[in-house]
Structure formats: structure tokens, C-alpha cells
Design a protein around this motif. Sequence first.
Motif, short mmCIF file in Angstrom:
data_model
loop_
_atom_site.label_atom_id
_atom_site.label_comp_id
_atom_site.label_asym_id
_atom_site.label_seq_id
_atom_site.Cartn_x
_atom_site.Cartn_y
_atom_site.Cartn_z
N THR A 139 6.16 0.03 -9.83
CA THR A 139 6.75 0.22 -9.01
C THR A 139 6.64 1.88 -9.48
OG1 THR A 139 8.97 0.16 -9.85
CG2 THR A 139 8.07 -1.63 -7.93
N THR A 140 6.21 2.75 -8.11
CA THR A 140 6.78 3.95 -8.41
C THR A 140 7.92 4.91 -8.01
OG1 THR A 140 5.62 4.84 -6.60
CG2 THR A 140 3.70 4.93 -8.11
N ALA A 141 8.55 5.54 -8.60
CA ALA A 141 9.54 6.17 -8.26
C ALA A 141 9.30 6.89 -6.90
CB ALA A 141 9.86 7.24 -9.90
N ALA A 142 9.07 7.50 -6.44
CA ALA A 142 8.95 7.83 -4.79
C ALA A 142 9.49 7.23 -4.39
CB ALA A 142 7.45 8.36 -4.44
N GLU A 143 10.25 7.77 -3.12
CA GLU A 143 10.11 7.00 -2.34
C GLU A 143 10.06 7.24 -0.82
OE1 GLU A 143 14.46 6.52 -1.84
OE2 GLU A 143 14.49 5.63 -3.93
N PRO A 144 8.37 7.10 -0.70
CA PRO A 144 7.69 7.76 0.30
C PRO A 144 8.14 6.78 1.90
CG PRO A 144 6.67 6.02 -0.12
CD PRO A 144 7.61 6.00 -1.11
N THR A 145 8.01 7.21 3.28
CA THR A 145 8.04 7.43 4.21
C THR A 145 6.58 7.09 4.98
OG1 THR A 145 8.40 9.62 5.49
CG2 THR A 145 10.03 7.70 5.15
N VAL A 168 3.31 0.29 -0.10
CA VAL A 168 3.02 -1.11 0.91
C VAL A 168 4.82 -1.39 2.04
CG1 VAL A 168 3.15 -3.24 0.93
CG2 VAL A 168 2.25 -2.55 -0.42
N VAL A 169 4.03 -1.07 3.28
CA VAL A 169 5.08 -0.71 4.17
C VAL A 169 5.89 -2.03 5.51
CG1 VAL A 169 5.67 0.32 6.31
CG2 VAL A 169 4.14 0.95 5.05
N ALA A 170 6.07 -2.85 4.97
CA ALA A 170 7.01 -3.90 5.67
C ALA A 170 7.24 -3.47 7.33
CB ALA A 170 7.69 -4.10 5.18
N LEU A 171 6.45 -4.31 8.49
CA LEU A 171 6.33 -4.35 9.63
C LEU A 171 7.51 -5.58 10.00
CD1 LEU A 171 3.34 -3.46 10.77
CD2 LEU A 171 5.04 -1.58 9.95
N ALA A 172 7.69 -5.22 11.40
CA ALA A 172 8.86 -6.15 12.03
C ALA A 172 8.26 -7.62 12.29
CB ALA A 172 9.98 -5.26 12.70
N SER A 173 6.82 -7.68 12.66
CA SER A 173 6.42 -8.54 13.31
C SER A 173 4.65 -8.45 13.85
CB SER A 173 6.73 -8.05 15.01
OG SER A 173 6.42 -7.52 16.21
N GLU A 174 4.35 -9.80 14.12
CA GLU A 174 2.71 -10.02 14.29
C GLU A 174 2.03 -7.98 15.37
OE1 GLU A 174 0.23 -11.94 12.82
OE2 GLU A 174 1.79 -13.69 11.94
N GLN A 175 2.78 -8.22 16.28
CA GLN A 175 2.75 -7.52 17.65
C GLN A 175 2.85 -5.90 16.86
OE1 GLN A 175 5.11 -9.54 18.21
NE2 GLN A 175 3.88 -11.77 18.63
N GLY A 233 -4.83 -3.71 -2.65
CA GLY A 233 -3.96 -3.60 -2.16
C GLY A 233 -3.22 -5.07 -1.18
N VAL A 234 -4.00 -6.25 -1.87
CA VAL A 234 -4.07 -7.41 -1.92
C VAL A 234 -2.37 -7.66 -2.71
CG1 VAL A 234 -4.67 -10.18 -1.90
CG2 VAL A 234 -5.64 -8.32 -0.42
N ALA A 235 -3.16 -7.22 -4.00
CA ALA A 235 -2.11 -7.61 -4.95
C ALA A 235 -0.86 -6.73 -4.88
CB ALA A 235 -3.07 -6.97 -5.94
N ALA A 236 -1.03 -5.25 -4.52
CA ALA A 236 0.42 -4.99 -4.27
C ALA A 236 0.86 -4.83 -3.55
CB ALA A 236 0.16 -3.18 -3.90
N THR A 237 0.83 -5.85 -2.02
CA THR A 237 1.40 -6.39 -0.88
C THR A 237 1.96 -7.38 -0.95
OG1 THR A 237 -0.22 -5.68 1.10
CG2 THR A 237 0.82 -7.57 1.29
N ALA A 238 1.34 -8.04 -2.60
CA ALA A 238 2.28 -9.82 -2.77
C ALA A 238 3.31 -8.76 -3.77
CB ALA A 238 1.15 -10.85 -4.01
N LEU A 239 2.61 -8.15 -4.81
CA LEU A 239 3.61 -7.58 -5.41
C LEU A 239 5.61 -7.07 -4.31
CD1 LEU A 239 1.64 -5.99 -8.37
CD2 LEU A 239 3.07 -7.77 -8.46
N ALA A 240 5.26 -6.57 -3.96
CA ALA A 240 6.11 -5.65 -2.99
C ALA A 240 7.04 -6.76 -2.39
CB ALA A 240 5.43 -5.02 -1.26
N GLU A 243 9.33 -8.52 -4.50
CA GLU A 243 10.45 -7.56 -4.74
C GLU A 243 11.48 -7.33 -3.27
OE1 GLU A 243 11.35 -3.76 -6.82
OE2 GLU A 243 10.26 -5.62 -7.63
N TRP A 244 10.90 -7.24 -2.56
CA TRP A 244 11.61 -7.28 -1.59
C TRP A 244 12.50 -8.91 -1.05
CZ3 TRP A 244 7.18 -4.98 2.08
CH2 TRP A 244 7.09 -4.08 1.69
N ALA A 245 11.68 -9.47 -1.37
CA ALA A 245 12.25 -11.41 -1.18
C ALA A 245 13.18 -11.53 -1.80
CB ALA A 245 11.25 -12.26 -1.09
N GLY A 246 13.19 -10.80 -3.36
CA GLY A 246 14.16 -11.11 -4.36
C GLY A 246 14.51 -12.54 -4.87
#
Length: 293
Positions: A139-145, A168-175, A233-240, A243-246
Amino acid sequence: MADVAFTKGHGTGNDFVVVSDPDGDLDLTDDQVAALCDRRFGIGADGLLRVVRSARIPEGEAVLSEDGAAEWFMDYRNADGSKAEMCGNGVRVFARFLLDSGLTELAEDAELAVGTRAGVKRVTRSDDGFRVDIGPWRTTAAEPTVRARGLSVARPGLGIDVGNPHIVVALASEQELEGLDLTVLPIVEPLPEHGANIEFVVPEDPLVSGGVGHVRMRVFERGVGETLSCGTGVAATALAVREWAGTGAPDRWRVDVPGGTLGVTMEQREDGEHVLLSGPAALVYTGTVALAD
């Protein structure tokens, strides 16, 4: 203008112009690469893979010092001509080209060492095509938006480096995922020095089934735009998402992209945790194109 032979290939819709240049005779400019990848005036592709012996390209010296078996170097260029460190889908297409053109062999239980600007990547056969050991990640140290057209407010992103940079950015819904307009470059603050690929992800319901995590993703690739798939990007997505899932999150993931589905596995090795990507690779057609001066 010189004529150049090429092959068109893709991995889950992430498509490439493959040019065989074993002895490193071609010196393609950024403009020439961009012209070949142009979808209206050229062949059309997300990037270009030049197949060259590691001993015949300057970057190959570091590769051969890491592993003398890495005879072949994947000189990957984005659609705008810029050089990139790595491409997960590209490595699988590169391996398919080497095998189908008779430049190398790969037994069922063997591995193929491929040189890249992110070091040596090891390819093995898998049930769905090929599996690539992308290597250690961080993971990188930056906290981007990240701001993107279709999102009402900026969203936090997680920086993941798998040999090339991702946010990697998490979204709330399929929509929200479907409503993104990725014809426009997302705005990242702070922007990494060398840019980054931006992945937008939503979990499937349930997130985990049978010990395998399942998510959907869209991506904006630097130097390209939105693509149907991005292997790293798929690999980074799974890793992210893991991480969020804990605690208790699985080490095996399925990631759906517009071009298909890829598999990701995390494995502990002596030098740290490696991330491995599996999926198909196809060669579509061959031809000859006039290379502009």
C-alpha cells in the motif's frame, strides 16, 4: 514507410498490438505507437507489446541479473506511446504469442520467466489460460481522494502498488458503478508523481461465497482511458477489498470486469506476500501495417 508485421491479441477485452522484434531492431517513437493503437486511423488497441530479447534492450540488463532464464522482455507501451512498468493482461497475451509463434515452450508443470520494467514475472498454465505471479505488493502512504463524472462528491481511494501504481475506490452500489462517465479523466488529489490507474469497485452480494470473494470493477488506465479490463488493476482491487473487509477475508477472489472475469490469489512467500492473476489470453488476427516515419 516501412512495413511491420503485427498480431492483435487481448485478455478479457484488454487489447494489444503485438510486434515481434527479437533482435531489438525497431525503435518505435511515442507517436508511432500512438498511431498503431489509434482506433480510427490505426489498428486499434489499449497498448503495444514489443517482443524483444532481454539482451537486446537496455532495461533487460536488470532483468537478466535477476533471472538469467528471462530470455524475453515485454516492452509494454500505453496507447499514447508512453512506457509502462507492467501489464497483467499483457503478460498473458505475451506468453500466448511466444508459445504460438514457437519462440519458447511451456510444459504443464513449468514456468516461463518474462522480463518487464517491474522485474521478472513468472507465468504458468492454468485452467482458464495462464497465471502470472505479479509479485510482492504494497500500500502507498498517500491518502488520495478521487473525483469522477457521475459521482456527486469526491471519494477516498486506497493506493496499491503491484509493480505499477493504482488507486482503488469503493462505491456504494451497482447504480453508481454503471453511472460513471469514464470518458473523462478522474481527478486525483494528491496526484502521484507518475500518475496511477484508477479502479472503481462494488462488492457482489454476498461478498464471499465458498471461500472466494467476488466484486465488480471498472477502470481508467493512465495513458489510455477506460478499458474493458486491467490485470494489475484487478489484482489491486482484490487486495484493496480484502483490506477493507478485515480479518477473515479470503485470499482468493473473482473480479468481474466489462470484458470478462479474472481470478486473484494471494500467497505468502519468503520475500513477502505475492499476488497472482489468472485468466484467458487470445490472439485474434495477424497482418502487416505501414509504419509512418
